[in-house]
Design a protein around this motif. Sequence first.
Motif, PDB file in Angstrom:
ATOM      1  N   LEU A 215       6.567   6.144 -15.788  1.00 43.80           N
ATOM      2  CA  LEU A 215       6.415   5.421 -13.812  1.00 43.80           C
ATOM      3  C   LEU A 215       5.371   4.374 -14.701  1.00 43.80           C
ATOM      4  N   LEU A 216       5.427   3.207 -13.862  1.00 44.10           N
ATOM      5  CA  LEU A 216       4.637   2.417 -14.054  1.00 44.10           C
ATOM      6  C   LEU A 216       4.349   1.414 -12.675  1.00 44.10           C
TER       7      LEU A 216
ATOM      8  N   LEU B  17       1.681   5.932 -14.019  1.00 46.16           N
ATOM      9  CA  LEU B  17      -0.214   5.411 -14.244  1.00 46.16           C
ATOM     10  C   LEU B  17       0.537   4.031 -12.556  1.00 46.16           C
ATOM     11  N   GLN B  18      -0.208   4.724 -11.792  1.00 39.46           N
ATOM     12  CA  GLN B  18       0.039   3.420 -10.493  1.00 39.46           C
ATOM     13  C   GLN B  18      -2.194   2.669 -10.302  1.00 39.46           C
ATOM     14  N   ILE B  19      -1.193   1.288 -10.472  1.00 39.90           N
ATOM     15  CA  ILE B  19      -2.892   0.092 -10.478  1.00 39.90           C
ATOM     16  C   ILE B  19      -1.854  -0.804 -10.062  1.00 39.90           C
ATOM     17  N   SER B  20      -1.025  -0.618  -8.638  1.00 40.41           N
ATOM     18  CA  SER B  20      -0.696  -1.607  -7.804  1.00 40.41           C
ATOM     19  C   SER B  20      -2.189  -1.851  -6.770  1.00 40.41           C
ATOM     20  N   CYS B  21      -1.873  -3.286  -6.191  1.00 35.84           N
ATOM     21  CA  CYS B  21      -2.804  -3.751  -5.850  1.00 35.84           C
ATOM     22  C   CYS B  21      -4.425  -3.948  -6.538  1.00 35.84           C
TER      23      CYS B  21
ATOM     24  N   ASN C 183       0.753  -0.664  -0.011  1.00 40.35           N
ATOM     25  CA  ASN C 183      -0.040   0.450  -0.545  1.00 40.35           C
ATOM     26  C   ASN C 183       1.214   1.513  -0.430  1.00 40.35           C
ATOM     27  N   GLU C 184       0.972   1.595  -1.077  1.00 41.64           N
ATOM     28  CA  GLU C 184       2.785   2.829  -1.287  1.00 41.64           C
ATOM     29  C   GLU C 184       1.867   3.762  -1.570  1.00 41.64           C
ATOM     30  N   ASP C 185       1.970   4.753  -0.330  1.00 47.20           N
ATOM     31  CA  ASP C 185       1.274   6.244  -0.849  1.00 47.20           C
ATOM     32  C   ASP C 185       2.689   6.913  -1.718  1.00 47.20           C
ATOM     33  N   SER C 186       3.672   6.322  -0.850  1.00 39.76           N
ATOM     34  CA  SER C 186       4.630   6.984  -1.797  1.00 39.76           C
ATOM     35  C   SER C 186       5.674   6.084  -2.524  1.00 39.76           C
ATOM     36  N   VAL C 187       5.540   6.181  -4.009  1.00 40.43           N
ATOM     37  CA  VAL C 187       5.458   4.946  -5.141  1.00 40.43           C
ATOM     38  C   VAL C 187       7.048   5.139  -5.284  1.00 40.43           C
TER      39      VAL C 187
ATOM     40  N   SER D 187       7.674  -3.737 -23.065  1.00 42.03           N
ATOM     41  CA  SER D 187       8.966  -3.462 -23.847  1.00 42.03           C
ATOM     42  C   SER D 187       8.481  -2.380 -25.378  1.00 42.03           C
ATOM     43  N   ALA D 188       7.083  -2.118 -25.127  1.00 47.43           N
ATOM     44  CA  ALA D 188       6.793  -1.040 -26.012  1.00 47.43           C
ATOM     45  C   ALA D 188       7.299   0.357 -25.865  1.00 47.43           C
ATOM     46  N   LEU D 189       6.678   0.464 -23.943  1.00 43.24           N
ATOM     47  CA  LEU D 189       7.168   1.789 -23.564  1.00 43.24           C
ATOM     48  C   LEU D 189       8.095   2.203 -23.627  1.00 43.24           C
ATOM     49  N   THR D 190       8.591   2.387 -24.652  1.00 46.48           N
ATOM     50  CA  THR D 190      10.573   3.309 -24.748  1.00 46.48           C
ATOM     51  C   THR D 190      10.641   4.156 -23.135  1.00 46.48           C
ATOM     52  N   ALA D 191       9.782   4.920 -23.351  1.00 45.49           N
ATOM     53  CA  ALA D 191      10.141   6.321 -22.195  1.00 45.49           C
ATOM     54  C   ALA D 191      10.226   5.830 -20.193  1.00 45.49           C
ATOM     55  N   LEU D 192      10.189   4.572 -20.777  1.00 47.10           N
ATOM     56  CA  LEU D 192       9.701   3.700 -19.045  1.00 47.10           C
ATOM     57  C   LEU D 192      11.026   3.819 -18.729  1.00 47.10           C
ATOM     58  N   LEU D 193      10.568   4.567 -17.049  1.00 48.60           N
ATOM     59  CA  LEU D 193      12.195   4.920 -16.299  1.00 48.60           C
ATOM     60  C   LEU D 193      12.032   3.733 -14.894  1.00 48.60           C
ATOM     61  N   TYR D 194      10.719   4.013 -14.772  1.00 50.66           N
ATOM     62  CA  TYR D 194      10.370   3.234 -12.690  1.00 50.66           C
ATOM     63  C   TYR D 194       9.257   2.029 -13.234  1.00 50.66           C
ATOM     64  N   LEU D 195       9.808   1.167 -13.015  1.00 53.59           N
ATOM     65  CA  LEU D 195       9.051  -0.159 -12.473  1.00 53.59           C
ATOM     66  C   LEU D 195       9.005  -0.430 -11.747  1.00 53.59           C
TER      67      LEU D 195
END
Length: 577
Positions: A283-284, A260-264, A14-18, A300-308
């Motif tokens: 950020l995902l 985009l944050q969809i955790s849990c 439950n990450e308020d601060s991802v 892999s299509a998300l070329t701008a993805l920095l945070y996973l």
Amino acid sequence: MGGACSRKRDQQVNEDSVLRGVSGRYCKSGSSKWLANSFSRPAVDSKQGRGKCPSLMELCIYKIREDIDKYNTFSMLPRDISQQIFNELVYSQCLTEVSLETFRDCALQDLDLGNYPGLKDSWMDVISSQGSSLLSVDLSGSDVTDSGLILLKNCTNLQSLNFNYCEQISDHGLEHIGGLSNLTTLSFRRNNTITAEGMSAFSHLVNLVKLDLERCPGIHGGLVHLKGLTKLESLNIQCCNCITDSDMKPLSGLTSLKELQISCSKVEDYGISFLKGLYKLALLNMAGCPVTAACLESLSALTALLYLNLTRCNLTDDGCEKFSGLRSLKILNLGFNEITDACLVHLKGLTNLESLNLDTCRIGDEGLINLTGLQRLRCLELSDTEVGNNGLRHLSGLVNLESINLSFTVVTDSGLRKLSGLSSLKSLNLDIRQITDTGLAALTSLTELTHLDLFGARITDSGTIHLRNFKNLQSLEICGGGLTDAGVKNIRDLSSLTVLNLSQNNLTEKSLEIISGLTQLVSLNVSNSRITSAGLKHLKPLKNLKSLYLESCKVTANDIKKLQATDLPNLENFRPE
């Protein structure tokens, strides 16, 4: 802090601060969160005569605060002065429903009232009287209802609204803000009454950039109303366990999305396939989602993805070769998955990585050889893995490492010598029972350390002499060791310390006298020791202290309250309480 020395947490996601992965907890009663407001307050302490000299304006505002009952209105003052007076009243918790009336028609721009006590519908008339000047309102944690929101419809220039933890706002309330088309930021965290039907009001908010619906369990099917919000850059729907694959489809056209944050949630591999076209997504957060490594083909299509963040997903080694395509990643969280050294082979090419979390994975010594080329790595989490002394040799060349967590590994004293060349290291967690004074001696070259956690290590008085080398330490934990008052003497000159945990050691009030010169301390834990109430007088110089833990000591809550009233005005949390 305190408690048993074996403190491995069954970490929730439950990450308020991802970015930090820290769980957030909200407590409405007695909350002090309202203190963390965005406006600044001058550094002045009139009682102690410290800090910068306040300006004439500041002195006037302090005087107005003290005499607030003498004023009927501030509407004739320039707006910036009225705003400063309002901010000071909120900061000092002196604003009441009566004094709020003095701000009617003052054309204020920002009303930061998050978690302010007593805020309810009857306050909304004055709030709405700011009219078209009002740009930002934070009503989080209040008792405002749907009826109170009606009045905001005339504040047509509103750009930011925060209704986090407002439990009495429902779909009907959303109808009243649907016409505020200039809104760019909207937040409704932890709301049990908003439904998919009510979210239809969001379709009119065409300028919305940031939307937060974390912990809203009734919004399944409602994301379809976001399809036209082409400016949306940030969407937080984490901890909404109602969200499934079908909810991802409406997001496929939101090509401006960056976060985009969809955790849990219940999103699986199929749902992730709808995100392929989000080329700006940086950020995902999918922590706790039932996805497998198969989703990596879509990612892999998300070329701008920095945070996973893939913490607590269903990852195994099978399919992990697709990690090699995520070459832009800077932060990768894989903690609490069934991956082994075989997975790490596919991380070799991720040379942009700055942070890697492998907490509680089945990683061993040989797997770490795959990290030797990650020269930009600054943060490495290896807690509760099978890493031992031999594996640490593969980290010796990662000269940019600033933080390593080795807690609950099988590392011993001899392995720590392999870290001695990491001169950039600032944070080191060694929550390991096998670490002794010898291991601490091996770290003396790490003079840049600001955080050292030796919770549960077998450090004695003799070992603490090595702490003198760490002049920059801001946080130190030596819990459950073999310390006495004699060992604490080697801590007395670490003047930068703000957090000190010496719980579960054989200490007396003499230790409190020794550390009384550490005036920067914000948190002190000396629980489970032989300290008595007679020693509390030594804490009087610690004016910055906000947290004090003296559990299982011969000290009562009343003893601490007396000290708080007379000498520690900033003390907020203490035990016993």
